[in-house]
Design a protein around this motif. Structure first.
Motif, PDB file in Angstrom:
ATOM      1  N   MET A 169      37.926  -0.368   7.459  1.00 30.24           N
ATOM      2  CA  MET A 169      38.446   0.987   7.447  1.00 30.24           C
ATOM      3  C   MET A 169      39.729   1.013   6.618  1.00 30.24           C
ATOM      4  N   ILE A 170      39.927   2.084   5.864  1.00 30.57           N
ATOM      5  CA  ILE A 170      41.123   2.219   5.027  1.00 30.57           C
ATOM      6  C   ILE A 170      41.774   3.579   5.270  1.00 30.57           C
ATOM      7  N   LYS A 171      43.024   3.671   4.858  1.00 29.70           N
ATOM      8  CA  LYS A 171      43.719   4.957   4.823  1.00 29.70           C
ATOM      9  C   LYS A 171      44.144   5.206   3.383  1.00 29.70           C
ATOM     10  N   VAL A 172      44.002   6.456   2.978  1.00 30.14           N
ATOM     11  CA  VAL A 172      44.412   6.866   1.646  1.00 30.14           C
ATOM     12  C   VAL A 172      45.536   7.868   1.804  1.00 30.14           C
ATOM     13  N   VAL A 173      46.641   7.617   1.106  1.00 29.80           N
ATOM     14  CA  VAL A 173      47.797   8.502   1.142  1.00 29.80           C
ATOM     15  C   VAL A 173      47.940   9.123  -0.250  1.00 29.80           C
ATOM     16  N   ILE A 174      47.932  10.448  -0.279  1.00 30.74           N
ATOM     17  CA  ILE A 174      48.058  11.188  -1.537  1.00 30.74           C
ATOM     18  C   ILE A 174      49.303  12.051  -1.440  1.00 30.74           C
ATOM     19  N   GLU A 175      50.176  11.916  -2.419  1.00 28.24           N
ATOM     20  CA  GLU A 175      51.411  12.694  -2.443  1.00 28.24           C
ATOM     21  C   GLU A 175      51.364  13.646  -3.628  1.00 28.24           C
ATOM     22  N   ARG A 176      51.685  14.903  -3.371  1.00 33.06           N
ATOM     23  CA  ARG A 176      51.698  15.922  -4.422  1.00 33.06           C
ATOM     24  C   ARG A 176      52.968  16.758  -4.321  1.00 33.06           C
ATOM     25  N   ASP A 177      53.557  17.071  -5.477  1.00 34.74           N
ATOM     26  CA  ASP A 177      54.716  17.958  -5.550  1.00 34.74           C
ATOM     27  C   ASP A 177      54.250  19.280  -6.151  1.00 34.74           C
ATOM     28  N   ILE A 178      54.522  20.370  -5.432  1.00 35.31           N
ATOM     29  CA  ILE A 178      54.027  21.694  -5.778  1.00 35.31           C
ATOM     30  C   ILE A 178      55.131  22.504  -6.458  1.00 35.31           C
ATOM     31  N   ARG A 202      56.845  19.311  -1.260  1.00 35.76           N
ATOM     32  CA  ARG A 202      56.111  18.042  -1.282  1.00 35.76           C
ATOM     33  C   ARG A 202      55.073  18.019  -0.159  1.00 35.76           C
ATOM     34  N   ARG A 203      53.858  17.619  -0.508  1.00 34.06           N
ATOM     35  CA  ARG A 203      52.775  17.478   0.468  1.00 34.06           C
ATOM     36  C   ARG A 203      52.274  16.047   0.461  1.00 34.06           C
ATOM     37  N   MET A 204      51.900  15.577   1.640  1.00 35.37           N
ATOM     38  CA  MET A 204      51.291  14.268   1.772  1.00 35.37           C
ATOM     39  C   MET A 204      49.990  14.446   2.543  1.00 35.37           C
ATOM     40  N   LEU A 205      48.924  13.935   1.985  1.00 33.23           N
ATOM     41  CA  LEU A 205      47.631  13.939   2.654  1.00 33.23           C
ATOM     42  C   LEU A 205      47.342  12.516   3.088  1.00 33.23           C
ATOM     43  N   ILE A 206      46.976  12.357   4.333  1.00 34.65           N
ATOM     44  CA  ILE A 206      46.610  11.042   4.849  1.00 34.65           C
ATOM     45  C   ILE A 206      45.182  11.156   5.347  1.00 34.65           C
ATOM     46  N   THR A 207      44.302  10.381   4.736  1.00 32.97           N
ATOM     47  CA  THR A 207      42.903  10.395   5.157  1.00 32.97           C
ATOM     48  C   THR A 207      42.478   8.997   5.546  1.00 32.97           C
ATOM     49  N   GLN A 208      41.524   8.948   6.446  1.00 31.53           N
ATOM     50  CA  GLN A 208      41.002   7.674   6.934  1.00 31.53           C
ATOM     51  C   GLN A 208      39.520   7.627   6.588  1.00 31.53           C
ATOM     52  N   LEU A 241      50.875  21.664  -9.731  1.00 27.87           N
ATOM     53  CA  LEU A 241      51.626  20.430  -9.511  1.00 27.87           C
ATOM     54  C   LEU A 241      52.719  20.262 -10.552  1.00 27.87           C
ATOM     55  N   THR A 242      53.860  19.722 -10.111  1.00 27.05           N
ATOM     56  CA  THR A 242      54.944  19.456 -11.052  1.00 27.05           C
ATOM     57  C   THR A 242      54.816  18.075 -11.679  1.00 27.05           C
ATOM     58  N   ARG A 243      53.969  17.233 -11.108  1.00 27.36           N
ATOM     59  CA  ARG A 243      53.663  15.915 -11.685  1.00 27.36           C
ATOM     60  C   ARG A 243      52.324  15.458 -11.138  1.00 27.36           C
ATOM     61  N   ASP A 244      51.790  14.400 -11.710  1.00 28.89           N
ATOM     62  CA  ASP A 244      50.497  13.890 -11.266  1.00 28.89           C
ATOM     63  C   ASP A 244      50.562  13.459  -9.803  1.00 28.89           C
ATOM     64  N   GLU A 245      49.439  13.646  -9.103  1.00 31.80           N
ATOM     65  CA  GLU A 245      49.387  13.185  -7.719  1.00 31.80           C
ATOM     66  C   GLU A 245      49.487  11.663  -7.701  1.00 31.80           C
ATOM     67  N   ARG A 246      50.005  11.130  -6.613  1.00 32.05           N
ATOM     68  CA  ARG A 246      50.095   9.694  -6.411  1.00 32.05           C
ATOM     69  C   ARG A 246      49.147   9.317  -5.280  1.00 32.05           C
ATOM     70  N   VAL A 247      48.210   8.437  -5.567  1.00 27.68           N
ATOM     71  CA  VAL A 247      47.197   8.031  -4.593  1.00 27.68           C
ATOM     72  C   VAL A 247      47.399   6.554  -4.290  1.00 27.68           C
ATOM     73  N   ARG A 248      47.507   6.245  -3.005  1.00 20.10           N
ATOM     74  CA  ARG A 248      47.660   4.854  -2.568  1.00 20.10           C
ATOM     75  C   ARG A 248      46.638   4.575  -1.470  1.00 20.10           C
ATOM     76  N   VAL A 249      46.044   3.395  -1.530  1.00 17.76           N
ATOM     77  CA  VAL A 249      45.040   2.987  -0.553  1.00 17.76           C
ATOM     78  C   VAL A 249      45.623   1.858   0.283  1.00 17.76           C
ATOM     79  N   PHE A 250      45.512   1.990   1.606  1.00 17.67           N
ATOM     80  CA  PHE A 250      46.058   1.011   2.529  1.00 17.67           C
ATOM     81  C   PHE A 250      44.962   0.391   3.387  1.00 17.67           C
ATOM     82  N   ASP A 251      45.076  -0.913   3.594  1.00 14.76           N
ATOM     83  CA  ASP A 251      44.191  -1.659   4.479  1.00 14.76           C
ATOM     84  C   ASP A 251      44.935  -2.000   5.761  1.00 14.76           C
ATOM     85  N   PRO A 252      44.225  -2.083   6.880  1.00 17.77           N
ATOM     86  CA  PRO A 252      44.874  -2.584   8.096  1.00 17.77           C
ATOM     87  C   PRO A 252      45.109  -4.089   7.949  1.00 17.77           C
ATOM     88  N   PHE A 253      46.085  -4.598   8.645  1.00 19.08           N
ATOM     89  CA  PHE A 253      46.309  -6.054   8.628  1.00 19.08           C
ATOM     90  C   PHE A 253      46.644  -6.544  10.004  1.00 19.08           C
TER      91      PHE A 253
END
Length: 98
Positions: free
Chosen positions: A5-14, A53-59, A86-98
């Motif tokens: 299972m992973i989590k994806v964090v997407i940050e966007r500036d509006i 600023r918005r942050m989307l967290i999906t699992q 958007l004022t800049r490109d979205e930033r997408v990061r993928v996280f794994d549990p550890f």
């Protein structure tokens, strides 16, 4: 790497003044995402000190499920609506549990 299972964090500036319009599109996209294979949960957050600023967290069930959604027509359509806001490109990061 095994399927985990992973989590994806997407940050966007509006752009200022477009937050409500963006939020409406983002909520609609999240509702579509609920039906994507492998989607588990998601939330949209607004940063208190930077209300544009918005942050989307999906699992997701695994990275393959996220990648399928990331390259889906449904996500592409939502992104095309959001890009001009958007004022800049979205930033997408993928996280794994550890």
């Amino acid at each position: 790497m095994k399927n985990t299972m992973i989590k994806v964090v997407i940050e966007r500036d509006i752009m200022p003044g477009l937050e409500a319009e963006y939020d409406q599109i983002a909520r609609a996209a999240m509702r579509v995402c609920y039906h994507a294979p492998g989607f588990i949960a998601g939330e949209i957050l607004r940063e208190r000190s930077h209300t544009e600023r918005r942050m989307l967290i999906t699992q997701w069930r695994d990275l393959a499920a996220w990648k399928a959604w990331e390259h889906s027509i449904e996500r592409e359509q939502a992104i095309q609506q959001m890009l001009p806001m958007l004022t800049r490109d979205e930033r997408v990061r993928v996280f794994d549990p550890f």
